[in-house]
Scaffold this motif. Structure first.
Motif, mmCIF file in Angstrom:
data_model
loop_
_atom_site.group_PDB
_atom_site.id
_atom_site.type_symbol
_atom_site.label_atom_id
_atom_site.label_comp_id
_atom_site.label_asym_id
_atom_site.label_seq_id
_atom_site.Cartn_x
_atom_site.Cartn_y
_atom_site.Cartn_z
ATOM 1 N N MET A 1 10.699 2.027 38.807
ATOM 2 C CA MET A 1 10.389 3.442 38.818
ATOM 3 C C MET A 1 9.692 3.861 37.521
ATOM 4 S SD MET A 1 10.730 6.071 40.741
ATOM 5 C CE MET A 1 10.986 7.783 40.823
ATOM 6 N N LYS A 2 10.096 3.262 36.402
ATOM 7 C CA LYS A 2 9.517 3.620 35.124
ATOM 8 C C LYS A 2 8.040 3.197 35.055
ATOM 9 C CE LYS A 2 10.361 3.360 30.191
ATOM 10 N NZ LYS A 2 11.190 2.844 29.125
ATOM 11 N N ILE A 3 7.711 2.057 35.635
ATOM 12 C CA ILE A 3 6.325 1.588 35.627
ATOM 13 C C ILE A 3 5.455 2.512 36.479
ATOM 14 C CG2 ILE A 3 4.799 -0.282 36.352
ATOM 15 C CD1 ILE A 3 6.997 -2.233 35.616
ATOM 16 N N LYS A 4 5.966 2.917 37.619
ATOM 17 C CA LYS A 4 5.219 3.807 38.510
ATOM 18 C C LYS A 4 4.942 5.144 37.820
ATOM 19 C CE LYS A 4 5.445 5.692 43.188
ATOM 20 N NZ LYS A 4 6.268 5.778 44.398
ATOM 21 N N THR A 5 5.923 5.703 37.157
ATOM 22 C CA THR A 5 5.760 6.961 36.439
ATOM 23 C C THR A 5 4.758 6.818 35.302
ATOM 24 O OG1 THR A 5 8.060 7.511 36.968
ATOM 25 C CG2 THR A 5 7.006 8.790 35.222
ATOM 26 N N THR A 6 4.809 5.702 34.602
ATOM 27 C CA THR A 6 3.882 5.456 33.499
ATOM 28 C C THR A 6 2.447 5.346 34.007
ATOM 29 O OG1 THR A 6 5.635 4.290 32.297
ATOM 30 C CG2 THR A 6 3.370 3.925 31.560
ATOM 31 N N LEU A 7 2.234 4.654 35.119
ATOM 32 C CA LEU A 7 0.894 4.516 35.675
ATOM 33 C C LEU A 7 0.335 5.853 36.155
ATOM 34 C CD1 LEU A 7 1.193 1.149 37.618
ATOM 35 C CD2 LEU A 7 -0.040 1.595 35.492
ATOM 36 N N ILE A 8 1.184 6.671 36.754
ATOM 37 C CA ILE A 8 0.744 7.998 37.203
ATOM 38 C C ILE A 8 0.372 8.860 36.000
ATOM 39 C CG2 ILE A 8 1.515 10.141 38.297
ATOM 40 C CD1 ILE A 8 3.098 8.377 40.263
ATOM 41 N N ALA A 9 1.191 8.838 34.954
ATOM 42 C CA ALA A 9 0.897 9.625 33.755
ATOM 43 C C ALA A 9 -0.393 9.141 33.098
ATOM 44 C CB ALA A 9 2.058 9.525 32.773
ATOM 45 N N LEU A 10 -0.614 7.843 33.077
ATOM 46 C CA LEU A 10 -1.827 7.292 32.488
ATOM 47 C C LEU A 10 -3.057 7.689 33.296
ATOM 48 C CD1 LEU A 10 -3.044 5.466 30.321
ATOM 49 C CD2 LEU A 10 -2.693 3.543 31.854
ATOM 50 N N LEU A 12 -3.426 10.341 35.204
ATOM 51 C CA LEU A 12 -3.667 11.775 35.030
ATOM 52 C C LEU A 12 -4.250 12.079 33.653
ATOM 53 C CD1 LEU A 12 -0.494 13.294 36.732
ATOM 54 C CD2 LEU A 12 -2.844 13.303 37.579
ATOM 55 N N THR A 13 -3.921 11.275 32.678
ATOM 56 C CA THR A 13 -4.465 11.455 31.331
ATOM 57 C C THR A 13 -5.928 11.051 31.274
ATOM 58 O OG1 THR A 13 -2.283 11.001 30.402
ATOM 59 C CG2 THR A 13 -4.153 10.842 28.904
ATOM 60 N N LEU A 14 -6.310 9.996 31.979
ATOM 61 C CA LEU A 14 -7.678 9.492 31.929
ATOM 62 C C LEU A 14 -8.623 10.191 32.894
ATOM 63 C CD1 LEU A 14 -7.048 5.659 31.612
ATOM 64 C CD2 LEU A 14 -7.708 7.255 29.822
ATOM 65 N N ALA A 15 -8.123 10.921 33.852
ATOM 66 C CA ALA A 15 -8.974 11.556 34.863
ATOM 67 C C ALA A 15 -10.033 12.482 34.265
ATOM 68 C CB ALA A 15 -8.117 12.288 35.883
#
Length: 56
Positions: A1-10, A12-15
């Motif tokens: 779950m932590k990896i999935k959240t990190t990838l989503i945050a990353l 959204l940051t790069l978009a």
């Protein structure tokens, strides 16, 4: 779950960064070339536009 959240945050940051990579609103206007000038005009590289051809 932590990896999935990190990838989503990353992602959204790069978009916004990736959206700006396209060149902005003016990028299409600067893609004019000598072949796209109408008859009687020549391409001026300094201004990036077609100008009336002067005859001498």
């Amino acid at each position: 779950m932590k990896i999935k959240t990190t990838l989503i945050a990353l992602s959204l940051t790069l978009a916004p960064t990736l959206a700006l990579a396209g060149g902005g609103c003016n990028s299409e206007k600067t893609k004019i070339s000598a072949s796209s000038c109408i008859e009687g005009t020549v391409y001026d590289a300094a201004t990036g536009t077609c100008i009336p051809q002067t005859t001498s």
